[in-house]
Enzyme design. Structure first.
Site, short mmCIF file in Angstrom:
data_model
loop_
_atom_site.label_atom_id
_atom_site.label_comp_id
_atom_site.label_asym_id
_atom_site.label_seq_id
_atom_site.Cartn_x
_atom_site.Cartn_y
_atom_site.Cartn_z
N ASN A 121 0.85 -1.18 0.00
CA ASN A 121 0.00 0.00 0.00
C ASN A 121 0.89 1.23 0.00
OD1 ASN A 121 -1.71 2.18 1.42
ND2 ASN A 121 -3.19 0.56 0.99
N ALA A 122 0.44 2.30 -0.62
CA ALA A 122 1.21 3.55 -0.63
C ALA A 122 1.50 4.02 0.79
CB ALA A 122 0.49 4.63 -1.42
N CYS A 146 1.38 -9.06 4.61
CA CYS A 146 2.24 -10.14 4.11
C CYS A 146 1.39 -11.29 3.57
CB CYS A 146 3.13 -10.66 5.22
SG CYS A 146 4.26 -9.45 5.92
N GLU A 206 1.74 -14.48 4.10
CA GLU A 206 1.44 -15.49 5.12
C GLU A 206 0.21 -15.11 5.93
OE1 GLU A 206 6.02 -15.13 4.89
OE2 GLU A 206 4.28 -13.86 4.55
#
Length: 138
Positions: free
Chosen positions: A46-47, A54, A56
């Site tokens: 994301n900016a 992540c 996972e």
């Protein structure tokens, strides 16, 4: 446990869906649950950097959203340009999230470059002396 090659293949197959326009480092994960079902996830950047997630944790969240509460194995693949060029061990936050849904002595954590080129450790090896739900009376 489900064939490790199958679990790695599931992660490799979804690597192309990773969203990493800032780091250029793509990661995918596949989680095997006690039900025998496999759930996948990818990293989504994301900016506003802290808002990213992540692969996972994304895969585990996907499993939990589908009603799963116990994971038996996770395969993680990653590298630049949608390739599984690196062994990609999980970050600390992901290790702690894994801990919530497994027996750390039994959880197989697999970091793979291909179906035949991989390393495997238990979560206990990756997160020794961990804090888990049983410490809160759960």
């Amino acid at each position: 446990m489900t064939d490790r090659k199958q679990l790695i293949r599931e992660a490799l197959d979804c690597l192309v869906n990773s969203y990493a326009p800032y780091s250029g480092y793509n990661v995918a994960a596949a989680v095997l649950c006690s039900s025998g079902k496999i759930y996948t996830g990818v990293n989504v950047e994301n900016a506003s950097y802290p808002a990213g997630i992540c692969a996972e944790r994304n895969a585990i969240s996907h499993a939990v959203a589908c009603g799963e509460k116990e994971i038996e194995a996770i395969a993680i693949v990653g590298g630049a340009n949608y390739s599984a060029s690196d062994y990609c061990p999980p970050c600390g936050i992901c290790r702690q999230v894994m801990r919530e849904f497994c027996d750390p002595k039994k959880l197989a954590v697999i970091f793979a470059r291909s179906e035949t080129d991989y390393k495997e450790m238990t979560l206990e090896q990756l997160l020794p002396e961990s804090f888990g739900p049983e410490m809160l009376g759960k």
